[in-house]
Design an enzyme around this catalytic site. Structure first.
Site, PDB file in Angstrom:
ATOM      1  N   GLN A   1       3.439   9.970   0.431  1.00  0.00           N
ATOM      2  CA  GLN A   1       4.697   9.268   0.731  1.00  0.00           C
ATOM      3  C   GLN A   1       5.740   9.465  -0.368  1.00  0.00           C
ATOM      4  O   GLN A   1       6.926   9.238  -0.132  1.00  0.00           O
ATOM      5  CB  GLN A   1       4.439   7.771   0.934  1.00  0.00           C
ATOM      6  CG  GLN A   1       3.620   7.459   2.187  1.00  0.00           C
ATOM      7  CD  GLN A   1       3.392   5.982   2.371  1.00  0.00           C
ATOM      8  OE1 GLN A   1       2.400   5.437   1.876  1.00  0.00           O
ATOM      9  NE2 GLN A   1       4.284   5.301   3.047  1.00  0.00           N
TER      10      GLN A   1
ATOM     11  N   GLY B   1       0.857  -1.195   0.000  1.00  0.00           N
ATOM     12  CA  GLY B   1       0.000   0.000   0.000  1.00  0.00           C
ATOM     13  C   GLY B   1       0.883   1.231   0.000  1.00  0.00           C
ATOM     14  O   GLY B   1       1.997   1.208   0.539  1.00  0.00           O
TER      15      GLY B   1
ATOM     16  N   HIS C   1      -2.762   8.343   6.039  1.00  0.00           N
ATOM     17  CA  HIS C   1      -1.683   9.123   5.411  1.00  0.00           C
ATOM     18  C   HIS C   1      -2.253  10.394   4.765  1.00  0.00           C
ATOM     19  O   HIS C   1      -1.628  11.447   4.795  1.00  0.00           O
ATOM     20  CB  HIS C   1      -0.984   8.307   4.306  1.00  0.00           C
ATOM     21  CG  HIS C   1       0.089   7.369   4.795  1.00  0.00           C
ATOM     22  ND1 HIS C   1       1.225   7.798   5.416  1.00  0.00           N
ATOM     23  CD2 HIS C   1       0.174   6.021   4.727  1.00  0.00           C
ATOM     24  CE1 HIS C   1       1.980   6.740   5.721  1.00  0.00           C
ATOM     25  NE2 HIS C   1       1.368   5.657   5.320  1.00  0.00           N
TER      26      HIS C   1
ATOM     27  N   HIS D   1      -5.254   2.357   6.831  1.00  0.00           N
ATOM     28  CA  HIS D   1      -3.861   2.790   7.013  1.00  0.00           C
ATOM     29  C   HIS D   1      -3.493   3.864   5.983  1.00  0.00           C
ATOM     30  O   HIS D   1      -2.932   4.905   6.326  1.00  0.00           O
ATOM     31  CB  HIS D   1      -2.917   1.580   6.864  1.00  0.00           C
ATOM     32  CG  HIS D   1      -1.449   1.928   6.910  1.00  0.00           C
ATOM     33  ND1 HIS D   1      -0.616   1.579   7.944  1.00  0.00           N
ATOM     34  CD2 HIS D   1      -0.681   2.613   6.026  1.00  0.00           C
ATOM     35  CE1 HIS D   1       0.605   2.043   7.695  1.00  0.00           C
ATOM     36  NE2 HIS D   1       0.597   2.680   6.528  1.00  0.00           N
ATOM     37  N   GLU D   2      -3.856   3.618   4.709  1.00  0.00           N
ATOM     38  CA  GLU D   2      -3.476   4.577   3.655  1.00  0.00           C
ATOM     39  C   GLU D   2      -4.278   5.871   3.764  1.00  0.00           C
ATOM     40  O   GLU D   2      -3.760   6.951   3.502  1.00  0.00           O
ATOM     41  CB  GLU D   2      -3.656   3.943   2.273  1.00  0.00           C
ATOM     42  CG  GLU D   2      -2.779   2.716   2.005  1.00  0.00           C
ATOM     43  CD  GLU D   2      -1.304   2.942   2.336  1.00  0.00           C
ATOM     44  OE1 GLU D   2      -0.643   1.963   2.716  1.00  0.00           O
ATOM     45  OE2 GLU D   2      -0.825   4.092   2.262  1.00  0.00           O
TER      46      GLU D   2
ATOM     47  N   CYS E   1       5.034   0.155   7.452  1.00  0.00           N
ATOM     48  CA  CYS E   1       4.832   1.262   6.516  1.00  0.00           C
ATOM     49  C   CYS E   1       6.156   1.591   5.843  1.00  0.00           C
ATOM     50  O   CYS E   1       7.200   1.649   6.504  1.00  0.00           O
ATOM     51  CB  CYS E   1       4.332   2.484   7.296  1.00  0.00           C
ATOM     52  SG  CYS E   1       4.086   3.950   6.266  1.00  0.00           S
ATOM     53  N   LEU E   2       6.125   1.827   4.544  1.00  0.00           N
ATOM     54  CA  LEU E   2       7.357   2.131   3.813  1.00  0.00           C
ATOM     55  C   LEU E   2       7.986   3.443   4.290  1.00  0.00           C
ATOM     56  O   LEU E   2       9.171   3.669   4.080  1.00  0.00           O
ATOM     57  CB  LEU E   2       7.083   2.196   2.309  1.00  0.00           C
ATOM     58  CG  LEU E   2       6.833   0.838   1.642  1.00  0.00           C
ATOM     59  CD1 LEU E   2       6.330   1.013   0.226  1.00  0.00           C
ATOM     60  CD2 LEU E   2       8.083  -0.022   1.673  1.00  0.00           C
TER      61      LEU E   2
HETATM   62  C1  LIG Z   1      13.003  -2.683   6.104  1.00  0.00           C
HETATM   63  C2  LIG Z   1      11.690  -2.352   5.482  1.00  0.00           C
HETATM   64  O1  LIG Z   1      11.478  -1.382   4.793  1.00  0.00           O
HETATM   65  O2  LIG Z   1      10.685  -3.253   5.727  1.00  0.00           O
HETATM   66  C3  LIG Z   1       9.459  -2.959   5.197  1.00  0.00           C
HETATM   67  C4  LIG Z   1       8.460  -2.359   5.974  1.00  0.00           C
HETATM   68  C5  LIG Z   1       7.189  -2.149   5.441  1.00  0.00           C
HETATM   69  C6  LIG Z   1       6.932  -2.545   4.124  1.00  0.00           C
HETATM   70  C7  LIG Z   1       5.601  -2.339   3.508  1.00  0.00           C
HETATM   71  C8  LIG Z   1       4.568  -1.871   4.215  1.00  0.00           C
HETATM   72  C9  LIG Z   1       3.286  -1.612   3.518  1.00  0.00           C
HETATM   73  O3  LIG Z   1       3.153  -1.853   2.339  1.00  0.00           O
HETATM   74  N1  LIG Z   1       2.297  -1.085   4.281  1.00  0.00           N
HETATM   75  C10 LIG Z   1       1.037  -0.728   3.675  1.00  0.00           C
HETATM   76  C11 LIG Z   1       0.016  -0.457   4.760  1.00  0.00           C
HETATM   77  C12 LIG Z   1      -0.475  -1.716   5.369  1.00  0.00           C
HETATM   78  C13 LIG Z   1       0.013  -2.126   6.582  1.00  0.00           C
HETATM   79  C14 LIG Z   1      -0.475  -3.286   7.172  1.00  0.00           C
HETATM   80  C15 LIG Z   1      -1.454  -4.042   6.541  1.00  0.00           C
HETATM   81  C16 LIG Z   1      -1.937  -3.626   5.312  1.00  0.00           C
HETATM   82  C17 LIG Z   1      -1.429  -2.474   4.718  1.00  0.00           C
HETATM   83  C18 LIG Z   1       7.928  -3.130   3.335  1.00  0.00           C
HETATM   84  C19 LIG Z   1       9.191  -3.293   3.874  1.00  0.00           C
HETATM   85  O4  LIG Z   1      10.223  -3.721   3.112  1.00  0.00           O
HETATM   86  C20 LIG Z   1      10.393  -5.077   2.978  1.00  0.00           C
HETATM   87  C21 LIG Z   1      11.561  -5.485   2.119  1.00  0.00           C
HETATM   88  O5  LIG Z   1       9.630  -5.853   3.525  1.00  0.00           O
HETATM   89 CO   LIG Z   2       2.020   3.691   5.448  1.00  0.00          CO
END
Ligand SMILES: CC(=O)Oc1ccc(/C=C/C(=O)NCCc2ccccc2)cc1OC(C)=O
Ligand SMILES: [Co+2]
Length: 171
Positions: A50, A45, A141, A137-138, A95-96
């Site tokens: 962002q 997401g 933001h 969540h989004e 969260c990214l």
């Molecule tokens: C080190 C790092 O950046 O770790 C991360 C952290 C978050 C994310 C992505 C988070 C994400 O897409 N969140 C969207 C919102 C959301 C949160 C929970 C459930 C539904 C939607 C990716 C990461 O990178 C890796 C390689 O896994």
């Molecule tokens: Co986020």
């Protein structure tokens, strides 16, 4: 193209995003860049703020049963509004913009959302499970709010300590 993702505590992330009024090629380019950026960073997401664009635009692309993230499951929501929400659910969110930190966050289990697609057509959908969590969540933001602001006092203290240590280690 892949854009830079703003990371906490960047002040821009706290801005309130504005309504989209033109469903034009610029919006379509933003959506494309958001998608490329989100997939490259292994996110599911992303909100426009962002990548530094304060517009009410978000995308969500959950992974399917086989573990694939396919464009068939991509949701692009412009000017989303939650019409109804009920129930409670807890999920370990990440969260990214807060890379490497995950914590249990409580949100509504079921939501009804109205939004526009990339061409300005009005859509209304109900979501449960991970989609409901991701949309909430989004949409936070878009109001300049990060999931870490929903942590309890003690968990937030733990986060702040961890985050400072990471910044010092220059990670
Ligand atoms: C080190 C790092 O950046 O770790 C991360 C952290 C978050 C994310 C992505 C988070 C994400 O897409 N969140 C969207 C919102 C959301 C949160 C929970 C459930 C539904 C939607 C990716 C990461 O990178 C890796 C390689 O896994
Ligand atoms: Co986020």
């Amino acid at each position: 193209m892949i854009r830079e993702i703003l990371v906490y505590p960047n002040k821009l992330l706290r801005e309130t995003s504005k309504e989209v009024t033109h469903f034009d090629v610029h919006l379509h380019t933003l959506l494309h860049d958001m998608y490329e950026t989100m997939v490259a960073k292994e996110g599911i997401g992303l909100a426009a703020i962002q990548v530094g664009v304060p517009l009410n635009v978000l995308i969500i692309n959950l992974v399917d049963e086989e573990g694939y993230q396919t464009v068939e499951n991509l949701y692009e929501m412009i000017n989303p509004v939650i019409l109804e929400k009920d129930g409670l659910t807890i999920y370990q969110e990440g969260c990214l913009s807060v890379p490497g930190y995950y914590d249990e966050i409580e949100r509504a289990a079921h939501i009804k959302v109205v939004y526009c697609d990339r061409d300005g057509n009005r859509c209304e959908e109900e979501f449960t499970d991970l989609m409901a969590i991701a949309v909430q969540h989004e949409m936070d933001h878009l109001k300049g709010r990060l999931f870490i602001e929903k942590l309890s006092y003690l968990k937030r203290k733990k986060f702040d300590k961890e985050w400072k240590k990471k910044q010092k280690a220059g990670k």
